[in-house]
Scaffold this active site. Structure first.
Site, PDB file in Angstrom:
ATOM      1  N   LYS A 250     -13.640   4.280  16.139  1.00 34.08           N
ATOM      2  CA  LYS A 250     -13.497   5.727  16.374  1.00 34.08           C
ATOM      3  C   LYS A 250     -13.891   6.538  15.150  1.00 34.08           C
ATOM      4  CE  LYS A 250      -9.485   5.895  13.951  1.00 34.08           C
ATOM      5  NZ  LYS A 250      -9.151   6.748  12.797  1.00 34.08           N
TER       6      LYS A 250
ATOM      7  N   GLY B  87       0.832  -1.190   0.000  1.00 32.56           N
ATOM      8  CA  GLY B  87       0.000   0.000   0.000  1.00 32.56           C
ATOM      9  C   GLY B  87       0.867   1.241   0.000  1.00 32.56           C
TER      10      GLY B  87
END
Length: 429
Positions: free
Chosen positions: A262, A38
């Site tokens: 979150k 990535g």
């Protein structure tokens, strides 16, 4: 005036001395070869510490390979330089910069961008995963073919998935583990690929700029046959003593779930900002949010440690995301559009404002809601429920206030039936 100048100079000298102390890592017997899968903003930022450490430590192969999904990038502004199209991997290797996802940041010379996954992961002993899992999953069989047989991994992917059949949580680290485990040819035994996670209050641009930050590494690796503690070895590869401090825990499940949940609360923080409400409201949202995150982890995961929520992966990451993260930003854009009478879809917000990055919070919001609904638990999660209702059901943005409370049932369970004063809440219909 002179005293003030002397004080400033002294503080600068002291800071410089503290930041430049020599760090001698433990000695490890086995060599390490790192591959990063990535090359987005966070992947490129993480590569800064990893590549610098690889060049510095004797136990590491100095070359760090970063798998890069190939894209055509236009460089040149038409004023100073003539615009031209070039492949992203070539730009990274030639200019040592990722102009699309981390512009203006110098990348180490020993970081090599590889558009070919086989080349990037060949003989890698430590695989760092930092791309959306929907794109990573099809790549895992290829990674398994070429990685070192004793390889291990660390996921930086802040997502969780939910199993429609078992109505449970599917951790990304577990899915990576399943995708890279194999049967040994030598004895026919199964070799389970070990995978931990790295989560924390880590905004990519700030890490790249050298601003101090912390992160939580959650692993349960073994000591290998040569006696290397692979937990500590992994931490040292990721750690930067000057500006990116990595701390180790063993609670993989809690750490990983915090990194995804979150983002849901951050969407709600964006609603609060879009309404023009202040710090008091956002503080209440974060306090109630961390409690719902912990409650969710205890309801759906085993072995979660209460202390995890006070680590960087817990409260610190929640604060950072609710103040400066992309989910907060997009939540604010959504809220303002609704208030102005011109609602925007989440897909259009992602496309227009995230420069190719993914908006994970809204997907997680929907998945969390569906799981809670299937278990008849929505009444115990008023904030999660309200964020979903605003994001998907068209409820007024200012109804976010109706989700800012702890249900009496939760308070009584937490404090015991002898509690006299419990929170009474009146909600609007």
């Amino acid at each position: 005036m002179i005293a003030a100048v002397r004080s400033t100079v002294f503080r600068g000298q002291l800071r410089s001395q503290l930041r430049c102390f020599a760090y001698v890592p433990p000695t490890f017997s086995t060599p390490e070869k790192v591959a990063i899968i990535g090359s987005g903003s966070f992947g490129s930022a993480a590569a800064l510490s990893v590549a610098r450490n690889a060049a510095r430590f004797d136990f590491c192969d100095s070359e760090v390979r970063m798998y890069t999904f190939e894209e055509e990038i236009t460089v040149g502004d038409g004023v100073v330089s003539f615009p031209e199209t070039e492949k992203l991997s070539r730009i990274i290797n030639k200019k040592h910069e990722n102009p699309k996802y981390l512009p203006g940041v110098k990348l180490p010379d020993n970081l090599v961008s590889c558009p070919d996954l086989l080349t990037a992961c060949l003989d890698a002993t430590l695989l760092i995963f930092v791309m959306p899992f929907q794109f990573l999953k099809p790549l895992l069989p290829t990674v398994r073919k070429v990685m070192d047989p004793e390889a291990r991994g660390v996921s930086l992917i802040k997502e969780v998935h939910f199993d429609e059949e078992t109505l449970g949580v599917k951790l990304i680290s577990k899915q990576i583990q399943d995708g890279l485990s194999f049967k040994k040819e030598t004895d026919g035994r199964d070799r389970k690929f070990p995978c931990g996670v790295l989560m924390g209050a880590n905004i990519a641009s700030e890490i790249a700029n050298g601003d101090f930050s912390e992160s939580t590494l959650a692993t349960r690796f073994r000591v290998n046959e040569e006696g290397d503690d692979l937990n500590e070895k992994t931490r040292i590869v990721l750690n930067n003593t000057e500006s990116f401090r990595v701390y180790s825990i063993r609670d993989v499940e809690g750490c990983e779930a915090c990194g995804a949940l979150k983002n849901v609360i951050a969407i709600g923080a964006g609603f609060v900002d879009g309404l023009g409400m202040g710090s008091n409201t956002k503080a209440a949202l974060m306090r109630i949010g961390i409690q719902e995150m912990e409650r969710f982890c205890n309801d759906f995961l085993d072995g979660v440690e209460p202390s995890t929520f006070s680590e960087s992966c817990g409260m610190a990451d929640l604060i950072t995301t609710c103040v400066g993260g992309r989910n907060r930003k997009c939540g604010e854009i959504f809220a303002k559009a609704v208030i102005n009478g011109a609602p925007l879809s989440w897909d259009s917000i992602e496309e227009d404002h995230l420069n190719g990055q993914r908006l994970r919070g809204v997907k997680t919001t929907k998945q969390v809601h569906e799981l809670l609904q299937s278990q008849d638990l929505l009444r115990l999660y008023p904030l999660f429920s309200k964020i979903y209702s605003i994001a998907y059901d068209g409820e007024p943005v200012d109804s976010i206030i109706d989700g800012l409370y702890i249900p009496n049932e939760v308070i009584m369970t937490k404090n015991g039936s002898n509690r006299v004063e419990i929170e009474e809440v009146t909600t609007t219909a």
